[in-house]
Design a protein around this motif. Structure first.
Motif: not given
Length: 243
Positions: A75-82, A97-115
């Motif tokens: 959760a801390e890592v995701v918040a700092e990345l955003v 971002i190389m293949n942006a749809a992968f990295d940005l989608t994963m970051l988005d879902r991780e953000a939602r997962r961790h509030g």
């Protein structure tokens, strides 16, 4: 000033697997290129709170034991990345971002997962992404061979040390983007927002072409349904709240 002659921020993730909807961030890098005298790079190691499969460790070299002992709470890592990416967007830098749809989608879902508030909710339509994979397929559509970051580095004569480490890949993606912008006037002289919107269209067309290829290729027909046309990330609503 053309977008590639000023600072740009590269972003890369290494993860527990290849499904951005369900897999987790393991390592990440945000690197700003084009600064004097060099680059500014930040890296993160997260404890995803799930085991890292052996096949993923074989790619990026990070084990479950390592993240358990050295990783920070996800959760801390995701918040700092955003926050790091939002800061780059605020000052007008493109996010490479190389293949942006992968990295940005994963970051988005991780953000939602961790509030954590997702990046797109923070910056809205100010996010301008440069995806070397999309650009390369557009400017050199019929070139034979692979289109991985390693392949693009070889083609555009960009040095890539320690491939599949987040910091090396983020920096290499920026350098490939710079090479493409230098080599193709339509890319290098385009306004950043215009180029972002063009990539939305190009990525959709590229994905549709891949889907059509799968649909007409014996033995690959079933793959067609899994091809997404969204870029630079898959909207959360498109997969539903239970994904």
């Amino acid at each position: 000033m053309s977008w590639h002659t000023g600072p740009m921020t590269g972003f890369d993730l290494e993860s527990t697997g290849v499904d951005p909807e369900t897999d987790r961030i393991v390592t990440a890098c945000v690197v700003t290129c084009g600064l004097a005298p060099g680059t500014d790079s930040r890296t993160w190691l997260a404890d995803p709170d799930v085991d890292i499969p052996a096949e993923s460790t074989a790619v990026h070299g990070i084990t479950t034991e390592k993240v358990r002992t050295e990783g920070r709470p996800a959760a801390e890592v995701v918040a700092e990345l955003v926050q790091a990416l939002a800061e780059a967007v605020e000052v007008g830098q493109p996010i490479v971002i190389m293949n942006a749809a992968f990295d940005l989608t994963m970051l988005d879902r991780e953000a939602r997962r961790h509030g954590v508030k997702p990046l797109t909710d923070v910056v809205g339509d100010r996010l301008n992404v440069i995806d070397p994979r999309v650009l390369d397929k557009h400017v050199d559509q019929y070139r034979r061979g692979g289109r991985t970051l390693t392949d693009l580095c070889a083609h555009y004569r960009v040095r890539l040390d320690d491939a599949h480490s987040a910091d090396a890949d983020a920096l290499a993606a920026c350098r490939v983007a710079w090479r493409i912008a230098r080599g193709y006037t339509e890319i290098g002289t385009a306004a950043l927002a215009t180029l972002h919107l063009a990539q939305v269209r190009w990525a959709r067309e590229q994905a549709e072409g891949l889907r059509d290829y799968f649909a007409r290729t014996p033995g690959k027909e079933s793959w067609a349904a899994g091809v997404r046309t969204d870029w630079p990330l898959i909207p959360f609503e498109a997969v539903g709240a239970d994904a």
